[in-house]
Design a protein around this motif. Structure first.
Motif, PDB file in Angstrom:
ATOM      1  N   LEU A 129      -7.277  -1.125  -0.363  1.00 50.14           N
ATOM      2  CA  LEU A 129      -8.180  -0.452   0.565  1.00 50.14           C
ATOM      3  C   LEU A 129      -9.512  -1.192   0.679  1.00 50.14           C
ATOM      4  CD1 LEU A 129      -7.464   3.239  -0.454  1.00 50.14           C
ATOM      5  CD2 LEU A 129      -6.975   2.212   1.774  1.00 50.14           C
ATOM      6  N   VAL A 170      -3.912   0.356  -5.341  1.00 51.11           N
ATOM      7  CA  VAL A 170      -4.125   0.955  -4.016  1.00 51.11           C
ATOM      8  C   VAL A 170      -5.589   0.826  -3.619  1.00 51.11           C
ATOM      9  CG1 VAL A 170      -4.117   3.105  -2.694  1.00 51.11           C
ATOM     10  CG2 VAL A 170      -2.189   2.565  -4.199  1.00 51.11           C
ATOM     11  N   GLU A 221     -10.666   7.308   1.435  1.00 51.12           N
ATOM     12  CA  GLU A 221      -9.463   7.173   0.603  1.00 51.12           C
ATOM     13  C   GLU A 221      -9.801   6.652  -0.788  1.00 51.12           C
ATOM     14  OE1 GLU A 221      -5.655   5.838   2.057  1.00 51.12           O
ATOM     15  OE2 GLU A 221      -6.482   5.661   4.076  1.00 51.12           O
ATOM     16  N   ALA A 242       1.773   6.216  -7.145  1.00 48.96           N
ATOM     17  CA  ALA A 242       0.648   6.957  -7.712  1.00 48.96           C
ATOM     18  C   ALA A 242       0.858   8.466  -7.582  1.00 48.96           C
ATOM     19  CB  ALA A 242      -0.647   6.538  -7.014  1.00 48.96           C
ATOM     20  N   GLU A 243       1.490   8.889  -6.488  1.00 53.11           N
ATOM     21  CA  GLU A 243       1.772  10.318  -6.305  1.00 53.11           C
ATOM     22  C   GLU A 243       2.818  10.809  -7.300  1.00 53.11           C
ATOM     23  OE1 GLU A 243       3.040  10.446  -2.287  1.00 53.11           O
ATOM     24  OE2 GLU A 243       1.029  10.172  -1.439  1.00 53.11           O
ATOM     25  N   LYS A 258      -2.816   3.314  -9.026  1.00 53.11           N
ATOM     26  CA  LYS A 258      -3.991   3.821  -8.325  1.00 53.11           C
ATOM     27  C   LYS A 258      -5.029   2.722  -8.111  1.00 53.11           C
ATOM     28  CE  LYS A 258      -3.363   8.480 -10.181  1.00 53.11           C
ATOM     29  NZ  LYS A 258      -3.891   9.546 -11.062  1.00 53.11           N
ATOM     30  N   ARG A 297       1.078   3.660  -3.209  1.00 52.21           N
ATOM     31  CA  ARG A 297       0.551   5.008  -2.968  1.00 52.21           C
ATOM     32  C   ARG A 297       1.599   6.044  -3.381  1.00 52.21           C
ATOM     33  NH1 ARG A 297      -4.735   6.669  -1.246  1.00 52.21           N
ATOM     34  NH2 ARG A 297      -4.539   8.912  -1.312  1.00 52.21           N
ATOM     35  N   ARG A 298       2.855   5.782  -3.031  1.00 55.99           N
ATOM     36  CA  ARG A 298       3.929   6.694  -3.405  1.00 55.99           C
ATOM     37  C   ARG A 298       4.094   6.717  -4.925  1.00 55.99           C
ATOM     38  NH1 ARG A 298       6.200  11.317  -2.799  1.00 55.99           N
ATOM     39  NH2 ARG A 298       8.482  11.365  -2.703  1.00 55.99           N
ATOM     40  N   LEU A 316      -9.199   8.516  -4.373  1.00 49.96           N
ATOM     41  CA  LEU A 316      -8.496   7.931  -5.523  1.00 49.96           C
ATOM     42  C   LEU A 316      -9.313   8.045  -6.805  1.00 49.96           C
ATOM     43  CD1 LEU A 316      -7.036   4.719  -3.864  1.00 49.96           C
ATOM     44  CD2 LEU A 316      -5.676   6.450  -5.042  1.00 49.96           C
ATOM     45  N   TYR A 340     -11.295   4.174   5.046  1.00 51.33           N
ATOM     46  CA  TYR A 340     -11.040   3.486   3.776  1.00 51.33           C
ATOM     47  C   TYR A 340     -11.966   4.004   2.683  1.00 51.33           C
ATOM     48  CZ  TYR A 340      -8.552   0.220   6.845  1.00 51.33           C
ATOM     49  OH  TYR A 340      -7.705  -0.338   7.765  1.00 51.33           O
ATOM     50  N   TYR A 388       0.837  -1.206   0.000  1.00 53.31           N
ATOM     51  CA  TYR A 388       0.000   0.000   0.000  1.00 53.31           C
ATOM     52  C   TYR A 388       0.871   1.255   0.000  1.00 53.31           C
ATOM     53  CZ  TYR A 388      -2.811   3.808   1.883  1.00 53.31           C
ATOM     54  OH  TYR A 388      -3.413   5.025   2.076  1.00 53.31           O
TER      55      TYR A 388
END
Length: 333
Positions: free
Chosen positions: A107, A103, A124, A90-91, A100, A87-88, A128, A121, A83
């Motif tokens: 979730l 992730v 989040e 996707a950023e 994405k 997540r990193r 997304l 969740y 995760y």
């Protein structure tokens, strides 16, 4: 300790070779990822992880390394680490749709297993999908956007259905009506995802299960049969049809689908053992024994096949035949 060192020798050699080949950080980090990808493709996930981490030591903002590390952590069963990595990724890679989507999948799994943090969740997942860099915002007409959005609708619909049993009167009717709307929305979105990328097993089976629950099995069955025509190795599709046929009393069809599964996946022993047990339950003793013999004949690892057959007989239970199979396993080459 010696065995652990031996398994890491190729990784150490790769590191040393790359260190000697270039001092350019851009070249080095990409070579680390390329080597990691090679290990990943061979199923050597620990070694792949080391390569991706070395790339990140060179450049902490290298999105591709975070993405590949996240996929590796998924393979290793570390969802928490995956995760964070995905997540990193996707950023750092706003156009990485799969990062994405992965992730969001994590979730949704967390949502089902951790009731205390469900609201977090849901927020989040919504982020997304709908934030400025979300899937629906930047890439609304993509497979990933429709797949995640449809799955999100299903998640919320299921939660409402669970709550209806604890309510009464207008509140129960209101939640039931909202759940039906979400189910309809989910079906529409998953069908759109299937039209953009036909016969993705995850999408087709999610859609098929939803249709079956809503008493639309004819359409569900056709979807799964189309999937198997395109992807005969989709093992879960056979299991779905077998379960649905059995529940509906279509026992002849249930047996046929297991034969098809064995033909398409001859080295997957579970189908053969499942068929043998099914035939035995139908009082087809001769066919059941023949199924076990056929499985043993084609098995590449005879000792393992005898063990599995021994386990089968132990569950029946027939301890004498189980013992005979275990002894055969010991004698097998």
């Amino acid at each position: 300790m010696r065995n652990k060192f031996v398994t890491l020798i190729p990784v150490l050699l790769a590191v040393l070779l790359m260190a000697g080949c270039s001092t350019d950080p851009e070249v080095a980090k990409r070579r680390y990822v390329e080597n990691g990808n090679s290990y990943f493709d061979q199923g050597q996930y620990k070694q792949a992880s080391i390569m991706y981490r070395n790339a990140l030591k060179t450049d902490q903002r290298f999105g591709e390394a975070w993405y590949r590390l996240g996929l590796t952590q998924l393979k290793m069963g570390d969802l928490t680490a995956a995760y964070g990595s995905l997540r990193r990724a996707a950023e750092l890679q706003p156009d990485n749709l799969d990062a994405k989507a992965q992730v969001a999948d994590i979730l949704m799994l967390a949502y089902r297993s951790d009731q205390r943090n469900r609201d977090q969740y849901l927020r989040e997942i919504d982020s997304l999908l709908n934030d400025a860099s979300g899937l629906k915002t930047l890439h609304p007409e993509t497979f990933e956007a429709y797949r995640v959005d449809g799955s999100f609708d299903l998640l919320q619909a299921s939660e409402l259905v669970e709550g209806v049993a604890r309510k009464a009167g207008d509140a129960a009717r209101q939640d039931s009506a909202e759940a039906q709307k979400l189910f309809a929305s989910a079906i529409e979105k998953l069908k759109k995802a299937n039209s953009l990328k036909a016969n993705d097993p995850g999408v087709v089976l999610t859609l098929a299960r939803t249709l079956a629950v809503l008493n639309q099995f004819d359409e569900s069955e056709k979807l799964v049969k189309d999937l198997l025509a395109a992807r005969p190795d989709a093992a879960l599709a056979y299991e779905f049809l077998f379960a649905q046929y059995t529940v509906r009393g279509r026992l002849a069809d249930a047996e046929v689908v297991l034969h098809q599964a064995i033909k398409a996946n001859p080295q997957q022993e579970n189908f053969a053992l499942q068929l043998a047990a099914f035939q035995r339950a139908q009082k087809k003793e001769a066919e059941s024994v023949a199924t076990l013999k056929s499985y043993l004949d084609r098995a590449e690892d005879k000792a393992y096949a005898h063990l599995r057959i021994g386990d089968y007989w132990a569950r029946m239970p027939d301890q004498q035949k189980a013992q005979e199979s275990y002894e055969a396993a010991l004698k097998a080459p």
